[in-house]
Design an enzyme around this catalytic site. Structure first.
Site, PDB file in Angstrom:
ATOM      1  CD  GLU A 181      23.891 -24.950-132.701  1.00  0.00           C
ATOM      2  OE1 GLU A 181      23.628 -23.666-133.527  1.00  0.00           O
ATOM      3  OE2 GLU A 181      24.684 -24.776-131.111  1.00  0.00           O
TER       4      GLU A 181
ATOM      5  CG  HIS B 161      37.812 -42.845-113.423  1.00  0.00           C
ATOM      6  ND1 HIS B 161      38.957 -44.296-112.398  1.00  0.00           N
ATOM      7  CD2 HIS B 161      38.999 -42.021-113.295  1.00  0.00           C
ATOM      8  CE1 HIS B 161      39.749 -42.967-111.852  1.00  0.00           C
ATOM      9  NE2 HIS B 161      40.553 -42.224-112.676  1.00  0.00           N
TER      10      HIS B 161
ATOM     11  CB  SER C 289      16.701 -14.714-130.012  1.00  0.00           C
ATOM     12  OG  SER C 289      17.030 -15.351-128.686  1.00  0.00           O
TER      13      SER C 289
ATOM     14  CB  THR D 170      16.649 -18.068-124.761  1.00  0.00           C
ATOM     15  OG1 THR D 170      17.378 -18.192-126.233  1.00  0.00           O
ATOM     16  CG2 THR D 170      16.992 -19.995-124.566  1.00  0.00           C
TER      17      THR D 170
ATOM     18  NE  ARG E 245      25.367 -22.383-135.594  1.00  0.00           N
ATOM     19  CZ  ARG E 245      24.230 -21.985-136.097  1.00  0.00           C
ATOM     20  NH1 ARG E 245      23.500 -21.702-135.662  1.00  0.00           N
ATOM     21  NH2 ARG E 245      23.294 -22.083-137.475  1.00  0.00           N
TER      22      ARG E 245
ATOM     23  CE  LYS F 191      16.073 -22.223-129.725  1.00  0.00           C
ATOM     24  NZ  LYS F 191      17.154 -20.582-129.899  1.00  0.00           N
TER      25      LYS F 191
ATOM     26  CB  SER G  87      19.179 -15.391-124.521  1.00  0.00           C
ATOM     27  OG  SER G  87      18.920 -15.907-124.993  1.00  0.00           O
TER      28      SER G  87
ATOM     29  N   GLY H 115      24.866 -21.750-127.881  1.00  0.00           N
ATOM     30  CA  GLY H 115      25.522 -20.908-128.366  1.00  0.00           C
ATOM     31  C   GLY H 115      25.304 -19.723-127.732  1.00  0.00           C
ATOM     32  CB  SER H 116      23.427 -17.898-125.280  1.00  0.00           C
ATOM     33  OG  SER H 116      23.153 -16.998-126.413  1.00  0.00           O
TER      34      SER H 116
HETATM   35  O1  PA5 Z   1      23.734 -20.914-132.309  1.00  0.00           O
HETATM   36  C1  PA5 Z   1      22.275 -21.329-131.608  1.00  0.00           C
HETATM   37  O2  PA5 Z   1      21.276 -21.152-133.138  1.00  0.00           O
HETATM   38  C2  PA5 Z   1      21.667 -21.730-130.602  1.00  0.00           C
HETATM   39  O3  PA5 Z   1      22.426 -22.756-130.409  1.00  0.00           O
HETATM   40  C3  PA5 Z   1      21.088 -20.695-129.896  1.00  0.00           C
HETATM   41  O4  PA5 Z   1      22.423 -19.627-129.574  1.00  0.00           O
HETATM   42  C4  PA5 Z   1      20.785 -20.975-128.439  1.00  0.00           C
HETATM   43  O5  PA5 Z   1      19.216 -22.175-129.072  1.00  0.00           O
HETATM   44  C5  PA5 Z   1      19.199 -20.448-127.408  1.00  0.00           C
HETATM   45  O6  PA5 Z   1      19.257 -19.196-128.545  1.00  0.00           O
HETATM   46  P1  PA5 Z   1      19.463 -17.590-127.999  1.00  0.00           P
HETATM   47  O7  PA5 Z   1      21.103 -17.858-128.615  1.00  0.00           O
HETATM   48  O8  PA5 Z   1      19.093 -16.866-128.486  1.00  0.00           O
HETATM   49  O9  PA5 Z   1      19.249 -17.698-126.122  1.00  0.00           O
END
Ligand code: PA5
Length: 299
Positions: free
Chosen positions: A200, A216, A87, A90, A133, A295, A85, A45-46
């Site tokens: 997700e 192709h 959080s 990551t 996300r 994780k 990121s 999501g990041s």
């Molecule tokens: O949307 C989500 O929860 C995940 O795709 C996270 O974004 C991903 O695991 C990476 O973590 P972060 O966005 O905290 O860096």
């Protein structure tokens, strides 16, 4: 989570971010100056922030090559890195950022906190949301304002992302059928974000095929439903490729303006649609137990 998507405009950053011209990190001097190559590190999501900046820079001809980094390993040379990121914890993103710094490359962090915010590099802190996300508006616009400051790039700053129930319903129907999402190179980041939201939130597994390469190979094996992405803003060659795909195989076409407002408005609807699919399937869209377990199991 639905509330987050419905209120995405509240999280848009609408003014300049504060960044130094240079900074010291572990006794070394780093200058935040325009570089030919912009690396954007981030996962999930990041990581989509990098994917969308690559799309936007392609469509609007921004003055750098956008290179997306989705790994621990970073072997790049000259450039500038944005480490994104939600959080801030990551491991792939932190490791790539540390590698870039060791190579003398300036890194700017975009995060809500965590270890990334404690590294001692310029950091733009963004507000929290229900999930990484769901925090796309603040992470993407923080990155864009950073690029405005360093490269002087121009982009639209939407004040609203209007909701259209019919578009959300169409997306529920289309994505619920686990389509192959077909998009040209200029929209591939957007296509992957659509897939990721279906993964997700709705726990579905649509796939992505990128044109012209998919003309192709994939085109010969294609059998399932197709969700095709196009835009008035992309090159004519790319529009033609999408049109020919749908002429040959048929499919649901979604036209998305490749502006910041156009992209975020569409993705707001994708978010809402994938939450609706999850709820209809009796699934919690917010929980990502396999991602969490992975994780936990990492050393
Ligand atoms: O949307 C989500 O929860 C995940 O795709 C996270 O974004 C991903 O695991 C990476 O973590 P972060 O966005 O905290 O860096």
């Amino acid at each position: 989570m639905l509330d987050d998507y419905l209120n995405w405009e509240r999280y848009l950053i609408t003014s300049e971010v504060d960044l130094p011209e240079e900074y010291q990190y572990q006794g070394r001097l780093y200058r935040l100056a325009p570089a030919d190559r912009l690396y954007i590190a981030g996962m999930g999501g990041s990581g989509v922030v990098g994917d969308l900046i690559r799309d936007l820079s392609f469509v609007w001809g921004w003055p750098f090559e956008a290179v997306v980094v989705k790994d621990y390993f970073f072997r790049g040379g000259d450039g500038l890195m944005l480490a994104v990121s939600y959080s801030g914890n990551t491991v792939e993103t932190i490791t790539a950022a540390a590698a870039a710094l060791r190579r003398g490359m300036p890194v700017i962090a975009i995060t809500t906190g965590g270890k990334l915010a404690e590294m001692g590099i310029p950091t733009i802190k963004v507000p929290k949301a229900s999930a990484p996300r769901a925090a796309l508006p603040q992470m993407l616009t923080a990155a864009l304002w950073t690029l405005r400051k360093i490269y002087g790039v121009n982009f639209d700053t939407p004040s609203s992302l209007p909701y259209d129930e019919r578009l959300a319903d169409r997306l529920v129907k289309t994505l619920g059928a686990r389509p192959t999402i077909v998009a040209p190179v200029s929209m591939q980041g957007l296509a992957y974000r659509v897939k990721n939201e279906a993964n997700e939130n709705a726990k579905l597994d649509p796939s992505v095929e990128v044109l012209p390469e998919a003309h192709h190979n994939w085109i010969e094996g294609a059998s399932g439903p197709i969700m095709a992405m196009t835009s008035p803003d992309i090159p004519a060659e790319h529009r033609t490729r999408v049109r020919l795909t749908v002429d040959l195989l048929s499919g649901e076409v979604f036209e998305v303006p490749m502006t910041v407002g156009g992209i975020l408005t569409f993705l707001k609807h994708v978010g809402i649609a994938t939450v609706k699919i999850a709820l209809a399937r009796g699934i919690d869209p917010l929980k990502t137990p396999r991602i969490d377990e992975l994780k936990r199991r990492l050393p």
